[in-house]
Design an enzyme around this catalytic site. Structure first.
Site, short mmCIF file in Angstrom:
data_model
loop_
_atom_site.label_atom_id
_atom_site.label_comp_id
_atom_site.label_asym_id
_atom_site.label_seq_id
_atom_site.Cartn_x
_atom_site.Cartn_y
_atom_site.Cartn_z
N LYS A 1 25.93 -4.27 -8.12
CA LYS A 1 24.86 -5.24 -7.89
C LYS A 1 23.79 -4.61 -7.00
CE LYS A 1 27.98 -9.17 -8.48
NZ LYS A 1 28.63 -10.33 -7.84
N LYS B 1 36.53 -7.21 -17.05
CA LYS B 1 36.19 -8.47 -16.38
C LYS B 1 36.58 -9.64 -17.28
CE LYS B 1 32.64 -8.57 -13.64
NZ LYS B 1 33.33 -8.41 -12.34
N ARG C 1 3.81 2.76 4.60
CA ARG C 1 4.53 1.63 4.02
C ARG C 1 5.70 2.08 3.15
NH1 ARG C 1 6.84 -1.75 5.54
NH2 ARG C 1 5.00 -2.12 6.85
N ASP D 1 40.08 -12.00 -8.13
CA ASP D 1 38.76 -12.64 -8.18
C ASP D 1 38.77 -14.03 -7.58
OD1 ASP D 1 36.03 -12.92 -8.96
OD2 ASP D 1 36.69 -14.11 -10.68
N GLU E 1 40.24 -7.50 -13.83
CA GLU E 1 39.95 -8.67 -13.01
C GLU E 1 40.92 -9.79 -13.39
OE1 GLU E 1 36.54 -11.85 -13.55
OE2 GLU E 1 35.74 -10.11 -12.46
#
Length: 281
Positions: free
Chosen positions: A135, A167, A100, A218, A197
């Site tokens: 992410k 950002k 597994r 963005d 950004e």
């Protein structure tokens, strides 16, 4: 192809195995003799790009001794449904206990490589590179970014220390793009680049005037991104990000941007279907 540090890979595998087996495998250990030997193989149940073969092999090495793992394909190979990926022979308990964990890692990484390869193919002939983001799943970022490379993509920064990225929340907290870049330039070393950004063309012009190295467009539509490319004239690297799908990715690439970053490559990719099958005795 980038190389993964063995100490890093072993740490991930050990944590996965100890999560899956706390003490003993109550099924395998009570059913099978410690001397029992079996043969098994890994088979692809779909078409895609393979990633994680050496990792899968290492799982069985760490579970126990006595398993011969013969890979039939390598990371980055394009595989077809029904392809035999590896042949294994050895201790039955080891094969069952490692199954597994080996499949979880192999399926996940191959899923990332396959999705990356699809996005690369959709943008073929354009200037745009397909790039991942931060992410990622906690603890396995380097594995996921390795899988992106196996699929033909490139890597964005690995962590917050790799580069300065302003950002929207950084910009709003610092009082604007110019103020934020000016303050950063006073502290960062000469090896660190600054990415900003931007949400519209006015912010793009401000970022250019402040000499940002990379500018992220963005959630802009394609006509606006095309205009951004014309305004920039190569003065900064342009990255498209936000809401990009298979249906829109080629149009985005054709605007002339340099980079298309996709969080979906790592945070929500579908696992590639691979099974471990037993050779009958």
């Amino acid at each position: 192809m980038m190389q993964l540090l063995p100490i890093y890979v072993d740490d991930i595998i050990r944590r996965a195995l100890t999560e899956d087996i706390t003490g003993m495998d109550v099924t395998t250990d009570f059913l099978l003799s410690p001397d029992d030997v079996s043969e098994a193989y890994l088979v692809a149940k779909a078409e895609g790009v393979l990633c994680g073969m050496e990792i899968a092999k290492r799982v069985f090495e760490l579970v126990g001794e006595g398993v011969v793992f013969e890979a039939k394909h390598s990371d980055g190979d394009r595989i077809q449904k029904g392809d035999i990926l590896a042949e294994m022979k050895g201790n039955t308990r080891t094969l069952l206990k490692g199954e597994r964990t080996a499949l979880n890692l192999l399926q996940h990484l191959s899923g990332i490589a396959t999705e990356t390869a699809r996005c690369v193919a959709l943008t073929e002939g354009t200037n745009a590179s397909i790039v991942d983001t931060r992410k990622t799943l906690p603890g396995i970022r380097a594995l996921q970014k390795y899988a992106v490379r196996c699929g033909g993509g490139k890597n964005h920064r690995f962590n917050l220390s790799d580069g300065a990225m302003l950002k929207d929340n950084h910009i709003d907290a610092c009082g604007g793009i110019t103020a934020a870049i000016t303050q950063l330039r006073q502290h960062i070393g000469h090896m660190v680049r600054i990415e900003v950004e931007v949400r519209d063309l006015d912010e793009l012009r401000e970022a250019l005037a402040a000499h940002a190295d990379i500018i992220m467009l963005d959630n802009m539509d394609c006509p606006t991104m095309k205009e951004a490319v014309a305004i920039t004239k190569g003065a900064a690297c342009l990255e498209a990000s936000g809401g990009i799908t298979h249906d829109t990715i080629r149009e985005v690439a054709q605007t002339g941007v340099d980079i298309i970053s996709l969080g979906a490559l790592t945070h929500s990719v579908k696992a590639f279907d691979i099974s471990m099958k037993w050779r009958k005795k």
